[in-house]
Design an enzyme around this catalytic site. Structure first.
Site, mmCIF file in Angstrom:
data_model
loop_
_atom_site.group_PDB
_atom_site.id
_atom_site.type_symbol
_atom_site.label_atom_id
_atom_site.label_comp_id
_atom_site.label_asym_id
_atom_site.label_seq_id
_atom_site.Cartn_x
_atom_site.Cartn_y
_atom_site.Cartn_z
ATOM 1 N N GLU A 150 -7.046 -59.676 55.545
ATOM 2 C CA GLU A 150 -5.818 -60.339 55.534
ATOM 3 C C GLU A 150 -5.192 -59.742 54.174
ATOM 4 O OE1 GLU A 150 -6.206 -64.446 58.003
ATOM 5 O OE2 GLU A 150 -6.866 -64.364 55.698
ATOM 6 N N GLU A 314 -8.597 -63.226 64.755
ATOM 7 C CA GLU A 314 -8.988 -64.718 64.661
ATOM 8 C C GLU A 314 -7.861 -65.473 65.359
ATOM 9 O OE1 GLU A 314 -9.055 -65.812 60.498
ATOM 10 O OE2 GLU A 314 -9.758 -63.919 59.862
#
Length: 684
Positions: A150, A314
């Site tokens: 991320e 995710e």
């Protein structure tokens, strides 16, 4: 092995063997496989398990895990662990830390506290990535690599001394001389002129924290450049060691980052982290949002603009939660709904976060498929049912989301929004309004980034909206001209082409570079104050309620005014101008695209309900379509009920239910949160 191979849609899960006793690993992996999970992601926060102290490497932990994974038949995505530098590193080399704008370092104890430009951190990154890849990349269980985790999440601004030095280097390369920099930043205003490169810094606190907007725009470009460079540093190393066919990716879409460039330079495809229940979260309270999880379709459209087929690294499978926020556990059917939402928009791989809910640390309330005990539960059973559905959707893999409407965006305008409240308010309103209108009229649409497309890339769309392209260049203007000239329909919103590439307002007559294309002249404009409310204009008998901002337009050349304001001091001024250009046409609308206004445009331009001859749906059900290369002759209709209540649907022709294999036509009911996928063949 490439997970996005156009052959199947597969499931994975995020797993953290370091959180659980080694005696439980085999049982966990076998239960995953029994539920249809074929791939696990590991190691993104495990630097100190590989480099236990500076220069001391131990590979035993993940050697044992990979050996077990291979023995049971589990595939592994291995991560570079750079998102969480170990304590020995940040203690010995504090220069690697990011800081606040005031220069206060972020200390060890969370994640993403480093900066991309520290020479020492880049050196240590190269070493850990090189060592990890050299040792693990050849393992048969490893099928791909995730870079970091991320990028630009948590914080997307960087103020360390390393960043300040790198910012100066970035600007020297961009402008060459201080004279050009001063010109681009308009430093003559308020005596901000620079006479030495050492005077140039990252934006620091000022009285009221108002910073030169042109400087901030370049600062955001610099942050993106830094993140892209950091990703490429790792990707270049991984490419030396990965097996043929193994992939490189990273996860998430975050601020101040040109994810298109990063993917083009460093990745095989992008992955996204999808948490639809974020729409519930507001501190420790729930907030009301009529679209709730449905608005994640907007984010997935952004992902699809980067990679037509992508992965979800995710996917939410439990309740979101931390020490500062909480959200409900997914209700029965919602994990399926969210998974199919991702697949409908182009995901050919979906990995759930996470297998077991961690019992300690900041994310101990961030639930996964299983709760703390690891016992079988309703959510695990639903994952197994999803696997069965996806096995029947193998023929969908590799097909593309199909849309004939596009919304244009570009990074310069997105970054400009952060320093320009005029623009930010308009962009937020129009992006949201267009999304709602397309959703409720069952009109699939794409985002297209104008700074990452060529002349012919818009030709597949019948209607293109460019809501508020305040910054416009001649190169991008040429792309728009080519699209319209070849027969396209282009719709502008207010404040188009007001600024140049540096964010400086142009002195040309508005709308600047597109005044000939739009056939418009704007002698005056105004923000709409709360006391004015919305200002009415009428387009061929249909009322447009303009709000927030109004350009007052006159037609140029052969263009015509289609609607004029009927209230206020500028009553009679044009609100909407239509122009023909080449084989196509443009509409310049002098306000923002609220949901109501956007729907009017879709309907009047014949773009709404493009699949209305196939299926009739209520507003609560999203329609998405995937087909082979956008082929109009047929495809797969995804019907997603985002309501807890049953919804009636009507199939206007016989189609195959991909879940059951049966043929269906006529009226059916979707239960709350239910999804269906139909295969249809268009009638020639």
């Amino acid at each position: 092995m490439n997970l996005i191979d156009g052959k199947r849609i597969t499931l994975g899960v995020c797993y953290y063997p370091e959180h659980w006793p080694e005696s439980e690993w085999e049982g966990d992996l076998k239960r995953m496989l029994a539920s249809g999970i074929e791939t696990v992601r590991v190691a993104e926060f495990a630097w100190s398990l590989i480099e236990t102290e500076e220069g001391v490497f131990n590979y035993d932990f993940f050697d044992r895990f990979l050996s077990l994974a291979e023995s049971v038949g589990m595939k592994v995505i291995f991560c570079t662990p750079t998102a969480t530098p170990p304590a020995w590193l940040t203690e010995k080399y504090p220069e690697v830390l990011n800081t606040t704008a005031e220069g206060v370092p972020f200390r060890h104890g969370f994640r993403r506290h480093y900066n991309y430009n520290s020479p020492k951190y880049r050196e240590l990154t190269e070493r850990i990535v090189e060592k990890s890849a050299a040792h693990y990349a050849g393992h048969p269980a490893v099928v791909g690599w995730q870079i970091d985790n991320e990028l630009n999440c948590e914080i997307a601004e960087f103020y360390s001394e390393s960043d300040a030095a790198a910012f100066r280097t970035f600007l020297k390369k961009k402008y060459g001389t201080l004279e050009e920099l001063n010109k681009a930043w308009g430093t003559i205003f308020w005596n901000q002129t620079y006479t030495d490169w050492q005077e140039v810094d990252v934006p620091r606190p000022t009285p009221t924290n108002r910073v030169n907007p042109h400087r901030k725009l370049d600062f955001y470009r610099f942050i993106s450049d830094s993140a892209c460079s950091y990703a490429k540093l790792q990707s270049d190393i991984l490419c030396k060691y990965k097996k043929p066919g193994d992939f490189i990716t990273t996860n998430g879409l975050f601020g101040n980052l040109d994810s298109h460039r990063m993917t083009e330079e460093s990745l095989d495809f992008i992955m996204y982290d999808s948490y639809p229940n974020f729409s519930y979260c507001h501190g420790l309270y729930f907030r009301e949002d009529p679209t709730k999880d449905r608005n994640w379709s907007k984010h997935l459209s952004e992902v699809r603009s980067i990679s037509k087929n992508f992965g979800i690294m995710e996917q939410q499978s439990g309740a979101n939660g931390s020490m500062e926020m909480m959200a409900p556990v997914p209700k029965p059917g919602q994990i399926t709904l969210w998974t199919m939402q991702s697949v409908a928009h182009g995901a050919d791989f979906v990995s759930y976060f996470r297998w077991r809910t961690v019992t300690k640390g900041t994310e101990m309330y961030w639930h996964g498929i299983l709760d703390y005990s690891g016992r079988d539960n309703r959510r695990l059973a639903e994952v197994g049912q999803i696997h069965e559905k996806l096995e029947k959707l193998a023929c969908v893999a590799g097909t593309e989301y199909r849309a004939r409407v596009a919304v244009l965006r570009d990074y310069d305008n997105i970054w400009n929004d952060q320093a320009d409240v005029w623009q930010r308010n308009l962009d937020e309103a129009s992006i949201w309004g267009l999304f709602q209108a397309c959703q409720h009229t069952h009109t699939p649409y794409d985002y297209v980034y104008l700074d990452h497309c060529g002349e012919g890339d818009l030709s597949r769309y019948d209607v293109v909206f460019y809501p508020h392209g305040v910054i416009l260049t001649e190169e991008r203007e040429e792309i728009l001209k080519h699209y319209v000239g070849q027969g396209g329909t282009l719709v502008f919103g207010c404040r188009t082409a007001v600024k140049d590439i540096h964010g400086i307002c142009v002195t040309d007559r508005l709308p600047g570079l597109v005044r000939d294309l739009a056939g418009a002249d704007i002698p005056e404009y105004t923000a709409v104050s709360p006391e004015d409310g919305s200002v009415k204009a009428v387009w061929d008998g249909t009322e447009l309620r303009t709000t927030l901002f109004n350009d007052q337009i006159t037609a140029r050349g052969d263009a015509e005014v289609l609607a004029s304001y009927s209230e206020g001091y500028y009553k009679g001024a044009g609100a909407l101008v239509h122009n023909r250009y080449g084989h196509g046409e443009t509409y310049y609308y002098g306000s923002v695209f609220t949901a109501d206004v956007a729907q009017i445009f879709l309907e009047k331009l014949g773009a709404a309900e493009p699949f209305g001859e196939v299926v009739e749906l209520p507003a609560e059900v999203e329609l998405a379509v995937r087909s082979e290369g956008g082929d109009a002759r047929g495809g797969f209709l995804f019907l997603l009920n985002f309501s807890r209540e049953p919804q009636a649907i009507f199939l206007k022709r016989e189609m195959e239910n991909m879940y059951t294999g049966g043929m269906e036509a006529g009226e059916y009911t979707l239960a709350g949160y239910e999804t269906r996928v139909y295969k249809y063949i268009a009638i020639e």
